[in-house]
Design an enzyme around this catalytic site. Structure first.
Site, PDB file in Angstrom:
ATOM      1  N   ALA A  64      -5.916  -2.144  -5.529  1.00 20.39           N
ATOM      2  CA  ALA A  64      -6.935  -2.186  -4.186  1.00 20.39           C
ATOM      3  C   ALA A  64      -4.777  -1.472  -3.503  1.00 20.39           C
ATOM      4  CB  ALA A  64      -6.391  -4.125  -4.294  1.00 20.39           C
ATOM      5  N   ASN A  71      -1.749  -3.024   2.649  1.00 22.74           N
ATOM      6  CA  ASN A  71      -2.287  -3.302   4.474  1.00 22.74           C
ATOM      7  C   ASN A  71      -1.710  -4.585   4.871  1.00 22.74           C
ATOM      8  OD1 ASN A  71      -3.120  -0.487   3.873  1.00 22.74           O
ATOM      9  ND2 ASN A  71      -4.729  -2.131   3.616  1.00 22.74           N
ATOM     10  N   HIS A  95      -1.055  -9.813  -6.996  1.00 23.16           N
ATOM     11  CA  HIS A  95       0.017  -8.860  -6.586  1.00 23.16           C
ATOM     12  C   HIS A  95       0.035  -7.942  -5.381  1.00 23.16           C
ATOM     13  CE1 HIS A  95       1.277  -4.739  -8.016  1.00 23.16           C
ATOM     14  NE2 HIS A  95       0.628  -3.970  -6.802  1.00 23.16           N
ATOM     15  N   GLU A  96      -1.125  -8.132  -4.960  1.00 23.66           N
ATOM     16  CA  GLU A  96      -1.112  -7.390  -2.578  1.00 23.66           C
ATOM     17  C   GLU A  96      -0.138  -8.403  -1.917  1.00 23.66           C
ATOM     18  OE1 GLU A  96      -1.599  -4.180  -3.444  1.00 23.66           O
ATOM     19  OE2 GLU A  96      -2.730  -4.094  -5.050  1.00 23.66           O
TER      20      GLU A  96
END
Ligand code: BES
Ligand code: ZN
Length: 962
Positions: free
Chosen positions: A367, A370, A402-403
């Site tokens: 992933a 952004n 995480h993202e």
């Protein structure tokens, strides 16, 4: 669905899109003439120069000077004297010497804002764009350098203080992916300057830049989307930009799209208006926050979405292909909860009005964070409660967590340069466990951290070919290379250590202060230490301590030496190959000494945890004679190993008498330390094996997982071709026999008990446990006719058994299923199971199919290493198809490294060592360079182990298990 058509010159009426060649050659020449020939004084100089030239030409008739201004040798009348050949390493595309010699951009100009117009045509795979960049002139300068790669610039212009500034010269230097424009005059610091560039590019499926991705609907119809992936250095492949993380700016975006499509950007939609072509729409988006180029993203697709809102009114949406949107709910619920948790944890609310999460059918990483538009591999976002396993559920929650952590660590505050990448990835890798814990409280994420992150980091960092967390990097290959286990796993592990010794509250306050101080800006590692120091109120010097962990590679082994009434703790660097002949390319600034927060318990009072600091030295502590043992690095909070010397025997005894005296995480530490010490011959290999004997009574997943993926896997692969292998199998069968009975085949118990079941059954398969294999075969046959008959959590084991012991029909059955399923996590399980076939012909057929199916290439090649026969063929295959694979994955971060490492790291003979070395010698390995060196080192240490231990262990096994 019709694809969009190119709207000819839709953005700047009157301008003609020129092709690169037509712009480059004549325009340069014209500008050159316009610039100089129009000035009368120049004529005088010209005449003089001309005369001089005649003289020189007669002396050296072969000399062919070029125009200093336009570089032309053919048409230009002005021929200044220049016989100096450009330095070969800096030749621009026009054959001239590229004047800017630095891979980093000049500091004289910074971007303030970008206004981007993008028109992708998905059916012709071409995109046309225009970008206007407002520039801030830091120092007076007469040239501009920016980034660009694989784009055709069709036109450009510069305006300063409202009027056009003529360019004297421009050129592209492909190697550094830079474009240089020399101006007729200097730009002043007070001026408002705008650079406008028109460009064209190709939407090819190369998984970075602006690329095309493909998927099939349930009716088998092929669909295409256009999407981006920029980190670390591919924004420049989508639009000309100042592509360095500290060159933050705001972004305004307009996208031309087909009516039926939806366009997404980091920010919400502002307006949609029809384009001149009736089928097209121009979407304009809100202005972004100040951010780095690598975090920009935009996607044009025909996807569906579901949405929800957080307490702080942030709209969260998950986008996926229509036929898969029913698998998006878990990700959506998780994202909302985790965002709300982070808002509070970081003490700074999420600053954007929306957060989209989108599933991309072709994606290189897991992933990408952004800002406001996170892109995911399908399996990292989609979860189907009825047919996905709990581990795939955990993976989705983990990647989402995480993202989302990056939205603060990385996006709001960004590392100043890539050498501090760990600030992004180490943080997200640590915080992802806290986030996942919020949505999956029964998954015991903090315990799982130890096995999945901490031990993996300790392992890799035992190599002399490791690197410090903070590492100098400059070119894109080096930058991509540090997206590795050191930045991620060691990064997260030392943050956990820091949190332990600072205390949770101080740690949180420090983070919050760091984020507030540097928001919308950039920071270095030392800035983080400063923020933590500021609030910690402790007398520990955070920077001094942490520098020893981030500026030198490796980690310490604390050796305990007992004397009459004290124990001495000594520290030394832990290395697999202390005598490795690798030349040290890195010299430690601290002579491989660390500040270690050494924690311990003793048998007298195992619940009393004590701490003593080893300040780059050894220490001695009192230790009552009546004590039997001391256990160091309690709960594995510190990034080090412990050697108990003579006391190992007491510890083994304790494990055998009552292993529960040690906390489960401490048991993980004990079995792993013993095993790793034996790997580098600091502990007798038989003692290390003996320690695992207590495991017959061990019921905890994380300890089993440690041993299954560590010691047992190692022994199985090391002794694979030895006579003693049969005894090793017997030994393991004995070791797991209690657990085989205890776990059974029903999907019962806690989550970790379910994970344990899969682990134990698969180990039973590996060592040829008859009943397990028979039962597995039976369940596989049943599954073929009743797909819902087996539980998702043991499906992977049953499929492995079915394929390993089945025939070609079975293989084809699974293959066909993998082609048709609309559930990505199921497809993943099927594709992975197919590597287990023993049929050499099918192995080779599968490798070839995988090469042609880009969606499974990397998984199949990597997973083949799990099949002893498959590994050899896959390694052969990798060599044969190196060129093609390298072209596809060579510049990315994880893929090439993953494939190479998994296929070669476990070799243990000189023959394979030399084969690997010969193959890679003199080959460009790009981002896999360090991975290959590390694998070679690992092979060497395995050869060494074989020489010293295979006989010894073989005899021991034979004695005990024949
Ligand atoms: N920032 C990375 C994605 C990335 C990786 C970009 C390599 C460029 C090169 C992202 O945050 C990431 O780390 N993704 C992980 C997910 C994980 C650790 C949960 C991945 O892709 O595996
Ligand atoms: Zn990350």
């Amino acid at each position: 669905m019709s694809d969009m058509e190119v709207e000819e010159v839709s953005f700047l009426p009157g301008d003609t899109i020129l092709h690169k060649k037509s712009v480059y050659e004549p325009t340069r020449h014209q500008r050159c003439q316009q610039l100089i020939c129009s000035r009368t004084w120049a004529i005088v100089i010209l005449i003089l120069l001309g005369m001089l030239l005649v003289i020189i030409a007669s002396i050296a008739a072969f000399a062919r000077p070029e125009c200093k201004v336009c570089a032309s040798t053919d048409h230009c009348d002005i021929k200044p004297i220049s016989t100096v050949a450009p330095k070969p390493e800096f030749i621009a595309t026009n054959g001239k010497e590229f004047p800017w010699k630095n891979i980093r951009l000049p500091e004289s100009i910074l971007p303030i804002s970008y206004d981007i117009f993008m028109h992708p045509n998905i059916s012709t795979s071409v995109f046309k764009g225009r970008v206007k960049i407002m520039l801030d002139i830091q120092h007076e300068t007469d040239f501009i350098v920016f980034h660009i790669t694989d784009l055709n610039i069709t036109d450009y212009s510069i305006t300063a203080s409202g009027s056009n500034v003529i360019a004297r010269e421009f050129m592209e230097y492909k190697k550094n992916k830079q474009f240089y424009i020399l101006l007729e005059r200097s730009l002043k610091t007070s001026e408002n300057v705008q650079l406008e560039v028109k460009f064209e590019g190709q939407l090819i499926s190369k998984l970075e830049g602006f690329y095309k991705s493909t998927y099939k609907t349930k009716d088998g119809e092929e669909r295409h989307i256009a999407t981006t992936h920029f980190e670390p250095t591919a924004a420049r492949a989508a639009f000309p930009c100042f592509d360095e993380p500290q060159m933050k700016a705001t972004f305004r975006m307009s996208i031309v799209r087909d009516k039926q499509h939806v366009a997404l950007f980091n920010m919400p939609l502002l307006s949609s208006k029809p384009a001149t072509d009736n089928n097209l729409v121009i979407d304009e988006f809100q202005l972004s926050k100040r951010m780095s180029t690598y975090l920009v993203a935009f996607v044009v697709s025909d996807f569906d979405h579901i949405s929800d809102t957080t307490k702080n009114n942030v709209t969260v949406s998950v986008y996926a292909p229509k036929d898969m949107i029913n698998q998006a709910e878990f990700a959506l619920n998780s994202a909302v909860k985790i965002l709300e948790y982070y808002d509070e944890f970081f003490g700074v609310p999420y600053p954007l009005p929306k957060q989209d999460l989108i599933a991309i059918p072709d994606f290189a990483a897991g992933a990408m964070e952004n800002w406001g538009l996170i892109t995911y591999r399908l399996t990292a976002l989609l979860y189907d409660p009825s047919s996905s396993s709990l581990s795939s559920k955990q993976w989705v929650a983990t990647v989402v967590a995480h993202e989302l952590a990056h939205q603060w660590f990385g996006n709001l505050v960004t590392m100043e340069w890539w050498d501090d990448l760990w600030l992004n990835e180490g943080f997200a890798s640590y915080v992802e466990y806290l986030g996942t814990d919020v949505v999956l409280p029964n998954f015991r994420m903090t315990d799982q951290f130890i096995v999945d992150d901490f031990l993996v980091a300790l392992n890799l960092d035992s190599l002399s070919t490791s690197h410090p967390i903070q590492t100098e990097v400059s070119n894109p290959d080096q930058i991509n290379e540090i997206f590795d286990k050191i930045s991620y796993n060691k990064g997260s592990s030392i943050l956990k250590m820091l949190r332990e010794f600072l205390g949770e509250e101080n740690f949180k306050k420090g983070l919050s202060s760091y984020l507030t101080t540097h928001k919308y800006g950039n920071a270095k590692t030392s800035d983080l230490w400063e923020s933590l120091q500021g609030v910690s109120g402790s007398n520990i010097n955070v920077k001094d301590v942490m520098d020893t962990w981030t500026l030198q590679m490796g980690y310490p082994l604390v050796t305990i030496k007992r004397s009459e009434d004290s124990v001495t703790l000594e520290q030394d660097r832990f290395l697999f190959n202390p005598n490795s002949d690798e030349k040290p390319e890195f010299i430690s600034p601290f002579d491989y000494q660390w500040y270690i927060p050494f924690t311990y318990i003793t048998d007298k009072n195992p619940s009393h945890i004590q701490t003593i600091w080893m300040n780059k030295t050894s220490v001695t502590i009192e230790f009552d004679k009546s004590n039997r043992w001391i256990k160091g690095n309690v709960r594995l909070n510190g990034f080090y190993r412990v050697d108990y010397g003579d006391m190992w025997h007491e510890i083994i005894k304790q494990l055998q008498d009552n292993h529960k005296t040690f906390n489960v995480v401490d048991r993980v530490g004990l079995v792993d330390d013993a095993f790793m010490l034996s790997r580098c011959n600091k502990l007798d290999a038989r003692t290390a094996i003996e320690i695992t004997k207590y495991m017959e009574n061990e019921t905890e997943y994380i300890v089993w997982s440690t041993v299954i993926t560590g010691q047992l896997k190692f022994l199985l692969s090391q002794l694979r071709n030895q006579e003693s292998y049969q005894y090793l199998q017997k030994y393991i069968k004995k070791l797991i026999s209690n657990q085989i009975k205890a776990v059974g085949w029903n999907d019962e118990g806690t989550v970790l008990h379910k994970f344990l079941r899969t682990g134990i059954l698969d180990m039973a398969r590996q060592v040829g446990h008859k009943e397990t294999i028979e039962k597995g075969k039976e369940l596989f046959l049943r599954w073929k006719t009743e797909p819902d008959s087996i539980n998702q959590n043991i499906k992977s084991v049953i499929l492995r058994i079915g394929i390993e012991f089945g025939d070609e029909d079975d293989w084809n059955f699974v293959w066909e299923k993998s082609k048709t399923t609309l559930i990505p996590s199921e497809k993943d399980t099927l594709v992975r199971a197919l590597v287990y076939t023993k049929d050499v012909r099918i192995i080779n057929m599968y490798l070839n199919r995988a090469l042609n199916d880009t969606k499974i290439t990397d998984i199949v090649l990597r997973e083949m290493s799990r099949n002893p026969v498959g590994q050899i063929f896959a390694w052969q295959f990798l060599q044969e198809h190196w060129q093609e694979l390298f072209k596809r994955y060579g510049s990315g971060s994880f893929t090439m490294t993953g494939i190479v490492q998994s296929l070669i790291t476990t070799f243990n003979t000189q023959f394979y060592h030399d084969q690997v070395k010969n193959f890679f010698d003199n080959r460009d390995m790009a981002t896999a360079t360090r991975a290959v060196r590390q694998s070679l080192e690992s092979i060497t240490s395995r050869i060494d182990w074989m020489e010293k231990n295979s006989q010894l262990i073989g005899d021991w096994l034979k004695e005990n298990y024949s």
